[in-house]
Design an enzyme around this catalytic site. Structure first.
Site, PDB file in Angstrom:
ATOM      1  CG  MET A  86     -11.255  -3.110   5.190  1.00 18.44           C
ATOM      2  SD  MET A  86      -9.761  -2.687   4.251  1.00 18.44           S
ATOM      3  CE  MET A  86      -9.150  -1.840   5.426  1.00 18.44           C
TER       4      MET A  86
ATOM      5  CG  MET B  78     -11.717   2.828   2.241  1.00 15.81           C
ATOM      6  SD  MET B  78     -10.205   2.820   3.378  1.00 15.81           S
ATOM      7  CE  MET B  78      -8.835   2.999   1.993  1.00 15.81           C
TER       8      MET B  78
ATOM      9  CG  HIS C 287      -9.607  -0.168  -0.366  1.00 16.27           C
ATOM     10  ND1 HIS C 287      -8.992  -0.344   0.886  1.00 16.27           N
ATOM     11  CD2 HIS C 287     -11.164  -0.075  -0.180  1.00 16.27           C
ATOM     12  CE1 HIS C 287     -10.115  -0.319   1.851  1.00 16.27           C
ATOM     13  NE2 HIS C 287     -11.219  -0.069   0.963  1.00 16.27           N
TER      14      HIS C 287
ATOM     15  N   GLY D 102      -2.640  -4.863   9.005  1.00 17.86           N
ATOM     16  CA  GLY D 102      -2.030  -5.272  10.060  1.00 17.86           C
ATOM     17  C   GLY D 102      -1.119  -6.656   9.474  1.00 17.86           C
TER      18      GLY D 102
ATOM     19  CG  MET E 155      -8.678   6.779   2.981  1.00 20.41           C
ATOM     20  SD  MET E 155      -7.821   6.539   4.487  1.00 20.41           S
ATOM     21  CE  MET E 155      -6.800   5.060   4.480  1.00 20.41           C
TER      22      MET E 155
ATOM     23  CG  HIS F 213      -3.912  -1.655  -1.639  1.00 22.43           C
ATOM     24  ND1 HIS F 213      -4.743  -2.330  -2.221  1.00 22.43           N
ATOM     25  CD2 HIS F 213      -4.286  -1.042  -0.903  1.00 22.43           C
ATOM     26  CE1 HIS F 213      -5.981  -2.219  -1.421  1.00 22.43           C
ATOM     27  NE2 HIS F 213      -5.502  -1.307  -0.439  1.00 22.43           N
TER      28      HIS F 213
ATOM     29  CG  PHE G 146      -6.030   6.766  10.678  1.00 25.48           C
ATOM     30  CD1 PHE G 146      -5.280   7.925  10.474  1.00 25.48           C
ATOM     31  CD2 PHE G 146      -7.152   6.741  11.046  1.00 25.48           C
ATOM     32  CE1 PHE G 146      -5.993   9.061  10.511  1.00 25.48           C
ATOM     33  CE2 PHE G 146      -7.888   7.903  11.411  1.00 25.48           C
ATOM     34  CZ  PHE G 146      -7.346   9.101  11.002  1.00 25.48           C
ATOM     35  N   GLY G 147      -3.234   3.888   8.424  1.00 26.20           N
ATOM     36  CA  GLY G 147      -2.261   2.764   8.389  1.00 26.20           C
ATOM     37  C   GLY G 147      -1.791   2.558   9.824  1.00 26.20           C
TER      38      GLY G 147
ATOM     39  CB  SER H 172      -1.067   0.172   1.192  1.00 29.25           C
ATOM     40  OG  SER H 172      -1.491   1.235   1.447  1.00 29.25           O
TER      41      SER H 172
ATOM     42  CG  ASP I 105      -5.054   2.007   1.349  1.00 28.24           C
ATOM     43  OD1 ASP I 105      -5.850   1.210   1.605  1.00 28.24           O
ATOM     44  OD2 ASP I 105      -3.750   1.862   1.787  1.00 28.24           O
TER      45      ASP I 105
ATOM     46  CG  ASP J  46      -5.785  -3.060   3.404  1.00 26.11           C
ATOM     47  OD1 ASP J  46      -4.906  -2.719   4.273  1.00 26.11           O
ATOM     48  OD2 ASP J  46      -6.428  -2.198   2.539  1.00 26.11           O
TER      49      ASP J  46
END
Length: 232
Positions: free
Chosen positions: A143, A74, A72, A183, A42, A38, A149-150, A13, A40, A181
């Site tokens: 998820m 969001m 992805h 952790g 948002m 990837h 948040f990462g 990501s 993200d 996605d």
């Protein structure tokens, strides 16, 4: 026992990349053995963070990135951004069912443009949203953290949900990727794979593990991921 019928894909990501040198970062991570880029995306509305949009996707394509880009989304509402990411060169476009008034139509928008489509499930979102659209999804993304948040820790309950999603995919007889996605790290990727995942998003685990001898290379962490997956 290793499942030799599944090909495992690693999707770093870019949320955790160095945005001041993003093109080089993506080049480096792909050269180190990553498979998918990837995104993200948002909007500070559907999730409490604001990140990147289709211009960044288009810029990476113009930079010369040819690897699949997995966007992805969001965002809510989602349909306008679907069109923008299609135009920007995304390969996969996934979105949250809660962000679309007409899930079937949003999936079809993606498919009609020749992109691969998918649905994303937050930790508390039931997989029942798949009941009537399995024929229109190329990817299911679970998820394993709450989005926004990462750097968050993997939620263990995701393993059972992965097993259920894998059962749905196998029962459908369709070729659908099962992505996870949040952790994902070297010490848990094998367990996640055994639960049914075949595509792994990793942000901070990749980009914060820069090779000390060459801070722009990611060979060691991606090799460690591959070693663990070989034992899955």
């Amino acid at each position: 026992m290793t499942d030799t019928t599944r090909d495992f894909l690693i999707a770093p990501s870019i949320l955790s990349a160095d945005f001041a040198r993003l093109g080089a970062e993506v080049d480096d991570v792909l050269a180190s053995g990553a498979d998918i880029v990837h995104f993200d995306v948002m909007d500070n509305h559907y999730v409490p963070n604001l990140t990147i949009g289709p211009m960044v996707c288009e810029a990476l394509r113009k930079h010369g990135v040819t690897a699949p880009i997995d966007a992805h989304l969001m965002v809510k509402p989602v349909d306008r951004l679907i069109g923008d990411f299609i135009d920007a060169g995304a390969s996969y476009i996934t979105f949250h069912p809660e962000a679309s008034d007409h899930i079937d139509r949003s999936l079809q928008l993606i498919r009609d443009a020749g992109c691969r489509s998918g649905l994303v499930f937050n930790p508390a979102t039931p997989l029942s949203f798949l009941d009537h659209v399995m024929d229109k999804v190329d990817m299911i993304l679970l998820m394993s953290v709450n989005p926004g948040f990462g750097g968050q820790s993997f939620i263990p309950g995701t393993l059972d949900k992965l097993r259920e999603a894998r059962r749905r995919i196998d029962a459908s007889g369709r070729t659908v990727r099962l992505e996870v996605d949040g952790g994902v790290k070297v010490d848990n990727i094998a367990e996640i794979a055994r639960a049914g995942a075949d595509t792994f998003v990793a942000g901070s685990a990749v980009f914060k593990a820069r090779n000390e001898a060459d801070p722009h290379r990611y060979d060691s962490v991606i090799r460690e991921f591959r070693d663990q997956l070989a034992r899955a």
